[in-house]
Design an enzyme around this catalytic site. Structure first.
Site, PDB file in Angstrom:
ATOM      1  N   SER A 211       0.845  -1.202   0.000  1.00 14.25           N
ATOM      2  CA  SER A 211       0.000   0.000   0.000  1.00 14.25           C
ATOM      3  C   SER A 211       0.875   1.243   0.000  1.00 14.25           C
ATOM      4  O   SER A 211       2.074   1.155  -0.295  1.00 14.25           O
ATOM      5  CB  SER A 211      -0.928  -0.029   1.224  1.00 14.25           C
ATOM      6  OG  SER A 211      -1.917   0.951   1.115  1.00 14.25           O
ATOM      7  N   ASN A 212       0.321   2.387   0.305  1.00 14.13           N
ATOM      8  CA  ASN A 212       1.098   3.620   0.423  1.00 14.13           C
ATOM      9  C   ASN A 212       0.474   4.497   1.510  1.00 14.13           C
ATOM     10  O   ASN A 212      -0.564   4.145   2.072  1.00 14.13           O
ATOM     11  CB  ASN A 212       1.165   4.353  -0.926  1.00 14.13           C
ATOM     12  CG  ASN A 212      -0.228   4.680  -1.437  1.00 14.13           C
ATOM     13  OD1 ASN A 212      -0.923   5.496  -0.858  1.00 14.13           O
ATOM     14  ND2 ASN A 212      -0.643   4.002  -2.505  1.00 14.13           N
TER      15      ASN A 212
END
Ligand code: CTP
Length: 403
Positions: A211-212
């Site tokens: 993810s980020n």
């Protein structure tokens, strides 16, 4: 905070509910948004909160007496009603709502409502059984049909000890509605806007994912601003922790595939799509069931495959939709953003540059450059995300003019 209510006059009417104490918070929030506020109270409201609290907060006398002694002018209810750009009745009891629906004006507050030509917003608060009473439901319907704005109540723990509907709506939500009603008409009015926000999560196994750090704040600010301007807003959001007004439809998703599916669902009815989401470009080829043990995976090669480019795919099937994208760049920013504008056939791209000193995901503010379909470039200064949203919608509205 943007002074969205600057130069606006709000007449706050308080009726006799235990939630009357929350009117102090609402009043302060209205003032913080720039509004000038005057207060009127019923006799019943004074049993719950003293008028001196509101006089200290507004530095003005609280109105409430239709026939004050020692006064020459006895039509203050008309003057105050005329002064107001909006009447907010908060909390509004079943009694007040019933009287207003029936056209009864037998005290200062109901007479001021009757005398007003400004929008009237009522925020009800009462016990659960009263909210569910058919007469109350009918009265709310009558008022809404006549153009009064009646909020729903919140649900939860009530003063009676019961749990259920009847709580005064959150002060933030009430103030949002005041702002919405006092925001000048815009091109966005009744347009269907779909905004994507936040990160996506691409699962490796059932507990680990790629993810980020996208916070979703830019998407939420854009959604809120479009809501104030009268748009019908859907926010398709990856996993984030953000508060939005209940008037904004939030559709929560997890990965790129589900984001693509949900945006695709709204797409045919969408007028404007704004993709602020930091969509993952890759996902693991296979999702492993359960939690992978570290034993036996000391050197674990992970095979990634590309996800669908949602924006690019949809731009191929656009009919009337206006498309806005974001470009997150760490080098050759302007050039790369221009390429994305063209390759995804966008009307506008908002360039978000990452540098050592500027991490757009982590901050409350951001520095954005707007590049439109004719390649006009406008560099905006560092702005809080809610002000950025104002500037971005102003730009989008000019692009709507052209189309
Ligand atoms: N976007 C999308 N679907 C993806 C990836 C990105 O719809 N799978 C959208 C983003 O929401 C954004 C725009 O495309 O509005 C550009 O995203 P960005 O991450 O800056 O660029 P990419 O197109 O992914 O290209 P690259 O990562 O190589 O810079």
């Amino acid at each position: 905070m943007i002074q969205r209510l600057k130069n606006k006059h709000v007449l706050l009417g308080i009726t006799g509910s235990i939630a009357a104490y929350k009117a102090c918070i609402v009043l302060r929030m209205l003032q913080n948004a720039g509004a000038e506020v005057r207060v009127m109270m019923t006799d019943a409201a004074r049993h719950f909160v003293g008028k001196w609290t509101f006089e200290a907060l507004t530095q003005h006398e609280v109105a409430g007496d239709l026939f004050p002694e020692n006064r020459v002018v006895k039509t203050e209810h008309v003057h105050l009603a005329e002064w107001a750009d909006l009447l907010l009745i908060c909390p509004a009891t079943a009694n007040c709502i019933g009287k207003t629906a029936a056209g009864i004006a037998d005290d200062f507050l109901t007479t001021a409502i009757m005398a007003s030509r400004a929008p009237v917003l009522l925020a009800p608060a009462m016990d659960a059984q009263m909210v569910q009473n058919k007469v109350f439901i009918r009265n709310c319907g009558i008022l809404r049909d006549m153009g009064y704005h009646v909020l729903e109540t919140g649900s939860g723990h009530l003063a009676s000890g019961l749990t259920g509907p009847g709580r005064l709506e959150n002060p933030e939500v009430i103030v949002d509605y005041v702002i919405k009603l006092l925001t000048p008409p815009s091109r966005l009015f009744s347009k269907r806007v779909c905004i994507s926000a936040g990160p996506t999560r691409e699962h490796i196994d059932d507990v680990r994912f790629i993810s980020n750090a996208s916070s979703g704040k830019t998407g939420a600010a854009l959604a809120e601003e479009a809501f104030f301007r009268g748009a019908d807003v859907t926010l398709v959001s990856g996993p984030v922790d953000i508060r939005t007004n209940p008037g904004i439809h939030v559709d929560s998703v997890l990965d790129t595939e589900s984001m693509e599916m949900r945006i695709g669902h709204y797409w045919p009815d969408t007028d404007i799509l704004v993709m602020t989401a930091a969509v993952s470009d890759f996902r693991p080829e296979d999702r492993i069931k359960g939690k992978t043990k570290k034993t036996g995976h000391e050197n674990w090669p992970l095979k990634l495959v590309p996800t669908t480019d949602i924006l690019k795919k949809l731009s191929g099937s656009r009919t009337r939709q206006l498309l806005v994208g974001f470009a997150l760049e760490s080098s050759d920013a302007l050039d790369n953003a221009r390429k994305k504008l063209k390759s995804k056939s966008l009307d506008l791209i908002c360039l978000n540059e990452i540098s050592d000193s500027h991490k757009p995901f982590a901050s409350e503010s951001n520095e954005i450059t707007l590049i439109d379909r004719d390649e006009n470039v406008e560099k905006l200064p560092m702005l809080p995300k809610e002000e950025l949203a104002v500037r971005i919608w102003n730009k989008i509205e000019t692009l709507m003019d052209d189309s």
